[in-house]
Design a protein around this motif. Structure first.
Motif, mmCIF file in Angstrom:
data_model
loop_
_atom_site.group_PDB
_atom_site.id
_atom_site.type_symbol
_atom_site.label_atom_id
_atom_site.label_comp_id
_atom_site.label_asym_id
_atom_site.label_seq_id
_atom_site.Cartn_x
_atom_site.Cartn_y
_atom_site.Cartn_z
ATOM 1 N N VAL A 300 23.494 45.280 3.091
ATOM 2 C CA VAL A 300 22.829 46.154 4.149
ATOM 3 C C VAL A 300 23.613 47.024 4.822
ATOM 4 O O VAL A 300 23.038 48.212 5.243
ATOM 5 C CB VAL A 300 21.922 45.136 4.724
ATOM 6 N N GLU A 301 24.638 46.713 5.538
ATOM 7 C CA GLU A 301 25.325 47.705 6.651
ATOM 8 C C GLU A 301 25.511 48.868 5.811
ATOM 9 O O GLU A 301 25.641 50.041 6.340
ATOM 10 C CB GLU A 301 26.561 46.627 6.970
ATOM 11 N N LEU A 302 26.267 48.739 4.373
ATOM 12 C CA LEU A 302 26.443 50.058 3.706
ATOM 13 C C LEU A 302 25.132 50.812 3.493
ATOM 14 O O LEU A 302 25.245 52.080 3.866
ATOM 15 C CB LEU A 302 27.184 49.732 2.337
ATOM 16 N N SER A 303 24.334 50.217 3.153
ATOM 17 C CA SER A 303 22.899 51.053 2.811
ATOM 18 C C SER A 303 22.406 51.670 4.095
ATOM 19 O O SER A 303 21.960 52.742 4.130
ATOM 20 C CB SER A 303 21.743 49.834 2.352
ATOM 21 N N ARG A 304 22.479 50.893 5.408
ATOM 22 C CA ARG A 304 21.894 51.437 6.548
ATOM 23 C C ARG A 304 22.782 52.714 6.987
ATOM 24 O O ARG A 304 22.417 53.516 7.478
ATOM 25 C CB ARG A 304 22.069 50.501 7.451
ATOM 26 N N HIS A 305 24.073 52.644 6.574
ATOM 27 C CA HIS A 305 25.060 53.630 6.809
ATOM 28 C C HIS A 305 24.688 54.813 5.956
ATOM 29 O O HIS A 305 24.546 55.925 6.695
ATOM 30 C CB HIS A 305 26.453 53.267 6.624
ATOM 31 N N LEU A 306 24.464 54.585 4.639
ATOM 32 C CA LEU A 306 23.945 55.969 3.801
ATOM 33 C C LEU A 306 22.607 56.382 4.154
ATOM 34 O O LEU A 306 22.738 57.529 3.974
ATOM 35 C CB LEU A 306 23.998 55.322 2.415
ATOM 36 N N PHE A 307 21.814 55.580 4.757
ATOM 37 C CA PHE A 307 20.358 56.203 5.135
ATOM 38 C C PHE A 307 20.417 56.526 6.538
ATOM 39 O O PHE A 307 19.251 56.574 7.205
ATOM 40 C CB PHE A 307 19.497 55.204 4.646
ATOM 41 N N ARG A 308 21.570 56.777 7.080
ATOM 42 C CA ARG A 308 21.379 57.062 8.712
ATOM 43 C C ARG A 308 20.945 58.510 8.536
ATOM 44 O O ARG A 308 20.950 59.109 7.987
ATOM 45 C CB ARG A 308 22.692 57.112 9.336
ATOM 46 N N ALA A 309 20.027 58.537 9.796
ATOM 47 C CA ALA A 309 19.294 60.042 9.991
ATOM 48 C C ALA A 309 20.451 61.090 10.172
ATOM 49 O O ALA A 309 21.417 60.727 10.751
ATOM 50 C CB ALA A 309 18.459 59.814 11.415
ATOM 51 N N PRO A 310 19.955 62.105 9.631
ATOM 52 C CA PRO A 310 18.784 62.559 8.721
ATOM 53 C C PRO A 310 18.903 61.925 7.385
ATOM 54 O O PRO A 310 19.687 62.017 6.568
ATOM 55 C CB PRO A 310 18.742 64.050 8.662
ATOM 56 N N THR A 311 17.929 61.017 7.202
ATOM 57 C CA THR A 311 18.004 60.061 6.089
ATOM 58 C C THR A 311 17.659 60.752 4.825
ATOM 59 O O THR A 311 18.375 60.251 3.973
ATOM 60 C CB THR A 311 16.532 59.103 6.216
ATOM 61 N N ARG A 312 17.185 62.004 4.780
ATOM 62 C CA ARG A 312 17.097 62.755 3.613
ATOM 63 C C ARG A 312 18.417 63.119 2.889
ATOM 64 O O ARG A 312 18.512 63.525 1.823
ATOM 65 C CB ARG A 312 16.245 63.984 3.757
ATOM 66 N N HIS A 313 19.615 62.848 3.789
ATOM 67 C CA HIS A 313 20.887 63.566 3.317
ATOM 68 C C HIS A 313 21.680 62.157 2.521
ATOM 69 O O HIS A 313 22.933 62.120 2.455
ATOM 70 C CB HIS A 313 21.621 64.066 4.221
ATOM 71 N N TYR A 314 20.944 61.041 2.598
ATOM 72 C CA TYR A 314 21.788 59.983 2.020
ATOM 73 C C TYR A 314 22.271 60.009 0.798
ATOM 74 O O TYR A 314 23.395 59.478 0.265
ATOM 75 C CB TYR A 314 20.517 58.784 1.604
ATOM 76 N N LYS A 315 21.719 60.891 -0.030
ATOM 77 C CA LYS A 315 22.208 61.301 -1.411
ATOM 78 C C LYS A 315 23.660 61.581 -1.303
ATOM 79 O O LYS A 315 24.386 61.483 -2.442
ATOM 80 C CB LYS A 315 21.495 62.489 -2.235
ATOM 81 N N THR A 316 24.200 62.249 -0.471
ATOM 82 C CA THR A 316 25.575 62.406 -0.178
ATOM 83 C C THR A 316 26.436 61.501 -0.418
ATOM 84 O O THR A 316 27.643 61.514 -1.060
ATOM 85 C CB THR A 316 25.863 63.500 0.924
ATOM 86 N N GLY A 317 26.274 60.470 0.338
ATOM 87 C CA GLY A 317 26.913 59.187 0.213
ATOM 88 C C GLY A 317 26.863 58.542 -1.113
ATOM 89 O O GLY A 317 27.880 58.129 -1.561
ATOM 90 N N VAL A 318 25.745 58.472 -1.819
ATOM 91 C CA VAL A 318 25.275 58.009 -3.124
ATOM 92 C C VAL A 318 26.293 58.685 -4.000
ATOM 93 O O VAL A 318 27.121 57.970 -4.978
ATOM 94 C CB VAL A 318 24.091 58.049 -3.435
ATOM 95 N N VAL A 319 26.410 60.040 -3.847
ATOM 96 C CA VAL A 319 26.962 60.727 -4.929
ATOM 97 C C VAL A 319 28.879 60.545 -4.829
ATOM 98 O O VAL A 319 29.558 60.388 -5.794
ATOM 99 C CB VAL A 319 26.868 62.443 -5.041
ATOM 100 N N LEU A 320 29.145 60.593 -3.476
ATOM 101 C CA LEU A 320 30.400 60.063 -3.088
ATOM 102 C C LEU A 320 30.901 58.736 -3.799
ATOM 103 O O LEU A 320 32.187 58.686 -4.259
ATOM 104 C CB LEU A 320 30.825 60.168 -1.655
ATOM 105 N N LEU A 321 30.014 57.793 -3.626
ATOM 106 C CA LEU A 321 30.641 56.365 -3.833
ATOM 107 C C LEU A 321 30.635 56.581 -5.790
ATOM 108 O O LEU A 321 31.255 55.625 -6.180
ATOM 109 C CB LEU A 321 29.489 55.675 -3.588
ATOM 110 N N ALA A 322 29.673 57.257 -6.395
ATOM 111 C CA ALA A 322 29.833 57.351 -7.733
ATOM 112 C C ALA A 322 31.056 58.010 -8.218
ATOM 113 O O ALA A 322 31.658 57.587 -9.239
ATOM 114 C CB ALA A 322 28.425 58.351 -8.322
#
Length: 380
Positions: A300-322
Motif C-alpha cells: 500500500v505504501e508504494l501504491s499511495r506514493h504512485l497515486f499521490r496528487a495529482p493522481t492522474r499522473h500515477y502512470k509515470t511511476g507505473v512506467v518507470l517501474l516497468a
C-alpha cells in the motif's frame, strides 16, 4: 513470497506466453495495463498521434496473464485521454484481444467517446461515439467497460441525461458490461459525473441506471478513493452485480471484504504490483487470510506514493517501474508524460518497489535507476 517480499518464483518473466497452471483465484482480479511508447517515433507534443511499441506492449500483457491475472486494456492506465488517441486505442484493443484469445487470457477493454474531435452538441453524438467504440470491443470478443465520458460530463444537464445515454448503450450491449465511475481526482473533466457534485445524489443516479437494466451490468468499477463509500455502494448493488474496486489506496481491505461481501478489483496499481497481487490472492484462495493481508498490505505504501496528487499522473511511476523491472527497454511515455513526476518522486518509487522485491533482476533495476539519476546530474 517470504518476509513480505515477492520471490523470484512468484514473478513471471517478460517472455512468458500465457496464464500459468494455477488454482483459480477467489476474486476476479484485473490489472489495468500501461502501453509502451515507441521511443524512436514518439514526440513530446501531447496532441501528436501516439506511437506505440506493440511488441513490448503485448509482451507486458502476456506477463500479466502468466501470473494468472486478467487484463483491463485501453483504460486510463493506458493513457486514454492523456496521450493515447482513439486510433491507437482501437489498435490496442484489437491486438490485445487477439493475444488474449491466443493464450487464453481474460481481457476487458475500455469503451469511451474520446474520438470526438470537437465538443458534442447533442446526446445523440455522445451515443454514436460510444456505439463506435463498443462495436470494436465486442467484435474483438473482449468484455466492454463503459468508461466515463468527458463529452457527456460537459453536455449533460442532470441525471436524466446520463440515464438516457447509458440506457441506450446498455440496451445495445450483447452481453453484461462493466460500468466505470472515475472520480475527478483521476480526471478533473469528470467532476459532477452522474449529474451531481454531491456524491450521495450521484450514487442514487448511478444505482438507478443499474436497476433499470437487469442482466446488462456484470459489475461496477468504482474509482473514488473512498473506501466507506465503496462499501456502502457495494452493499446496495443488485444480486449478481459485482463491485470492482478501483481504489488504489485501500484495496487490501476492500478485496478482503467483510461478512456482507467483498470487492473484486480492476486496478492500475496492479500493473506494477502484479506479482505481489497474484501471490496474495493465491494465499487467500488457500485459506491463508492472514498471509494475504500481510502481503497485500505491504504494497500500500508504494501504491499511495504512485497515486499521490495529482493522481492522474500515477502512470509515470507505473512506467518507470516497468522499465526498472525489465519489461521495456526505455523510460519514455506517449505524450511525453515521463516528465510528469519529479526525480525525488521517482527515486522513492524505486526504493519502495525494491524493498518489496518486485524487480526480477535487482541489479538491472539498480543500474537503470542510477543511469536516470546520473542523467539528471546526481552522482552516486
Amino acid at each position: 513470497m517470504s518476509g513480505g517480499r515477492v520471490s523470484a518464483q512468484d514473478t513471471a518473466s517478460p517472455g512468458d506466453e500465457g496464464p500459468a497452471a494455477q488454482p483459480p483465484l477467489p476474486r476476479v482480479l484485473l490489472a489495468a495495463a500501461h502501453v509502451v511508447a515507441d521511443p524512436f517515433r514518439t514526440v513530446g507534443d501531447p496532441d501528436a498521434p501516439a506511437a506505440v511499441d506493440w511488441d513490448a506492449t503485448l509482451a507486458f500483457r502476456r506477463h500479466l496473464w502468466a501470473l494468472g491475472l486478467g487484463v483491463a486494456d485501453a483504460m486510463d492506465t493506458a493513457q486514454r485521454g492523456m496521450g493515447l488517441d482513439w486510433a491507437a486505442a482501437r489498435e490496442l484493443v484489437r491486438r490485445s484481444a487477439a493475444e488474449a484469445k491466443a493464450v487464453g487470457g481474460h481481457i476487458a477493454c475500455g469503451v469511451g467517446t474520446d474520438q470526438l474531435a470537437a465538443p458534442a452538441r447533442t446526446l445523440s453524438e455522445v451515443v454514436t461515439a460510444y456505439e463506435e467504440q463498443l462495436a470494436v470491443v465486442e467484435d474483438c470478443g473482449a468484455q466492454p467497460v463503459l468508461m466515463a465520458s468527458r463529452a457527456l460530463a460537459a453536455l449533460a444537464a442532470g441525471p436524466d441525461d446520463y440515464a438516457e445515454v447509458y440506457g441506450e448503450m446498455l440496451r445495445q450491449c450483447s452481453g453484461p458490461v462493466v460500468l466505470h465511475w472515475l472520480g475527478p481526482m483521476f480526471d478533473p473533466a469528470l467532476t459532477g459525473y452522474w449529474g451531481s457534485t454531491e456524491l450521495d445524489a450521484a450514487t442514487e443516479a448511478f444505482l438507478a441506471v443499474i436497476a433499470a437494466h437487469p442482466g446488462k451490468v456484470d459489475g461496477v468499477k468504482v474509482s473514488l478513493l473512498d473506501a466507506h463509500r465503496e462499501i456502502a455502494l457495494r452493499r446496495r448493488l443488485p444480486d449478481g452485480v459485482r463491485c470492482y474496486t478501483g481504489d488504489d489506496l485501500h484495496y487490501p481491505e476492500l478485496i478482503d471484504g467483510d461478512d456482507q461481501g467483498f470487492s473484486h478489483a480492476l486496478l492500475g496499481a496492479f500493473d506494477p504490483l502484479a506479482p505481489a497481487a497474484a501471490e496474495a490472492l493465491r494465499l487467500l484462495g488457500a485459506g491463508d487470510r492472514k498471509g494475504f493481508r500481510a502481503l497485500l498490505d505491504s504494497t500500500v505504501e508504494l501504491s499511495r506514493h504512485l497515486f499521490r496528487a495529482p493522481t492522474r499522473h500515477y502512470k509515470t511511476g507505473v512506467v518507470l517501474l516497468a522499465w526498472l523491472a525489465g519489461h521495456q527497454s526505455h523510460f519514455t511515455m506517449v505524450g511525453g508524460l515521463h516528465s510528469a513526476r519529479s526525480l525525488p518522486h521517482l527515486a522513492r518509487a524505486y526504493q519502495l518497489a525494491d524493498g518489496l522485491g518486485l524487480f526480477p533482476d535487482p541489479g538491472l533495476a539498480r543500474s537503470r535507476m542510477a543511469s536516470l539519476l546520473s542523467l539528471h546530474g546526481v552522482n552516486q
